[in-house]
Design an enzyme around this catalytic site. Structure first.
Site, PDB file in Angstrom:
ATOM      1  N   GLU A 143      36.042  31.727  15.151  1.00 44.11           N
ATOM      2  CA  GLU A 143      34.627  31.258  14.776  1.00 44.11           C
ATOM      3  C   GLU A 143      34.418  30.294  15.718  1.00 44.11           C
ATOM      4  OE1 GLU A 143      35.487  29.964  10.919  1.00 44.11           O
ATOM      5  OE2 GLU A 143      35.898  31.862  10.088  1.00 44.11           O
ATOM      6  N   LYS A 176      30.389  34.403  -0.137  1.00 41.67           N
ATOM      7  CA  LYS A 176      30.499  35.292   1.115  1.00 41.67           C
ATOM      8  C   LYS A 176      29.848  36.670   0.478  1.00 41.67           C
ATOM      9  CE  LYS A 176      34.350  33.385   3.107  1.00 41.67           C
ATOM     10  NZ  LYS A 176      35.996  33.122   3.335  1.00 41.67           N
TER      11      LYS A 176
END
Length: 425
Positions: free
Chosen positions: A205, A337
């Site tokens: 990330e 999400k």
């Protein structure tokens, strides 16, 4: 004119070099919406099912040709002729066509790609940006970013058990300023790690993945970098953690192998409470395992009045799981999400349920991302006030920050950066 005339999917690659699904939805007037589906590394057991081919001779079994075929075949055959502005009907039709509780037959990655591409096509057809189309005229809150600057756990090859160490620039007055502040701390941290002889390689990330010895070691580096960049920890910037505790919860114990600790649920609550007492931590995600409901309740009783306790694996953006958590008084925040539940409609339903219960919501990326910046628009559309979309490196992460900067510019004087308003107490 907003009738769907073509739906086409293809296999593309995500930020980890793994296949994912991209979908184009074309309308009668020529308008086209495109969406690419993200994928997680640490996934909750209760997430909607991502369909993978399993052919070890191709992409080591991670191909998505079956999901692509589901879109180009059954889903397209069913939805061509639908009006793209009928989002709820389209999403409901796909769920019924799949016929399972977890979207396992067609694949959540197939269904989500169509759902998001449809919304984008409809937004373009109505000459509105996606955040306005989804959120209406009240969509104007720019979220405070959770910027992941040190990676551990499943996102890095180092001994740190906690998966993400994040900074949140709450004293910023705009998303553009927040991004600048985060970038300055990120580059300061790089210099600090390098000076200490530690790796400045980055994880999935975009955060650094140094070979640090403990959680406190990582937090100390973050605090030092905030100060050296000219900001005050706890005032200009607060901290957020993603423990991803499900990954180290085994046989009723929290196995912090990097630190040589084996903790009971109560001991893990005490461990996290000690971190909160010693560091300016505003938010803890997945501090307990997804099946440790008693642990979650204990954590919420201990810290819920002063810390945002975010359920990711616990809730998997699923309204049914979220209702259970609300009823049990477990956690006080929902991580959102889109690929955990698999349609835009169900995602928005989960956010609405969280809001009605007094929970906060945090719009989130996955560790496997693409250049698709849909979640930036959804963060503004829902006015959720917080977004988690990685570090200040890797274009798949920066695509979201850059889109938020564009949205802020479009909103002009109506833009409202959430800033300190998210803080508890």
């Amino acid at each position: 004119m907003s009738v769907i005339i073509d739906i086409h999917a293809r296999e593309i690659l995500d930020s980890r070099g793994n296949p994912t699904v991209e979908v184009d939805v074309t309308l009668e007037d020529g308008t086209m919406g495109r969406a690419a589906v993200p994928s997680g590394a640490s996934t909750g057991a209760y997430e909607a099912v991502e369909k993978r081919d399993g052919d070890k001779a191709r992409y080591k079994g991670k191909g998505v040709l079956a999901a692509v075929e589901a879109v180009n075949g059954e889903i397209a055959d069913t939805l061509v002729g639908f009006d793209a502005t009928e989002q709820v009907a389209i999403d409901q039709t796909m769920c019924e066509l799949d016929g399972t509780d977890n979207k396992g037959r067609l694949g959540a990655n197939a269904i989500l790609g169509v759902s998001l591409a449809t919304a984008k096509a409809a937004a373009d057809f109505t000459a509105q940006p996606l955040y306005r189309y989804v959120g209406g005229t009240m969509a104007h809150v720019l979220p405070v970013p959770m910027m992941n600057i040190i990676n551990g756990g499943e996102h890095a090859d180092n001994p740190i058990d906690i998966q993400e160490f994040m900074i949140m620039p709450v004293s910023a007055t705009s998303i553009a300023e927040a991004v600048r502040m985060g970038s300055e701390v990120f580059h300061t941290l790089k210099s600090e790690l390098s000076a200490a002889g530690l790796s400045t390689g980055i994880g999935d990330e975009g955060g650094f993945a140094p070979n640090l010895s403990s959680t406190r070691d990582a937090l100390d580096f973050v605090l030092k970098s905030i100060e050296k960049a000219g900001y005050a920890p706890g005032d200009d910037m607060v901290l957020a953690l993603d423990c991803a505790a499900t990954e180290y919860y085994r046989d009723g114990k929290y196995e912090l192998s990097g630190e040589g600790k084996s903790l009971t649920s109560d001991e893990n609550v005490a461990y996290l409470a000690a971190l909160v007492a010693n560091y300016p931590i505003f938010s803890i995600e997945d501090g307990m395992g997804e099946d440790d409901w008693d642990g979650w309740i204990a954590l919420t009783e201990a810290l819920g009045d002063k810390v945002q306790l975010v359920g990711d694996d616990l809730f998997v953006t699923n309204p049914a799981r979220l209702k259970d958590g609300i009823d049990r008084k477990a956690a006080n925040s929902l991580l959102v999400k889109v690929n955990q539940i698999g349609t835009l409609t169900e995602t928005l339903a989960a956010v609405n349920m969280a809001t009605r219960a007094g929970f906060t919501s945090v719009m989130s990326h996955r560790s496997g991302e693409t250049e698709d910046a849909t979640i930036a628009d959804l963060a503004v559309a829902t006015n959720c006030g917080q977004i988690k979309t990685g570090s200040l490196a890797r274009s798949d992460r920066l695509a979201k920050y850059n889109q938020l900067i564009r949205i802020e510019e479009q909103l002009e004087e109506t833009a409202n950066f959430a800033g300190r308003s998210i803080l508890r107490g």
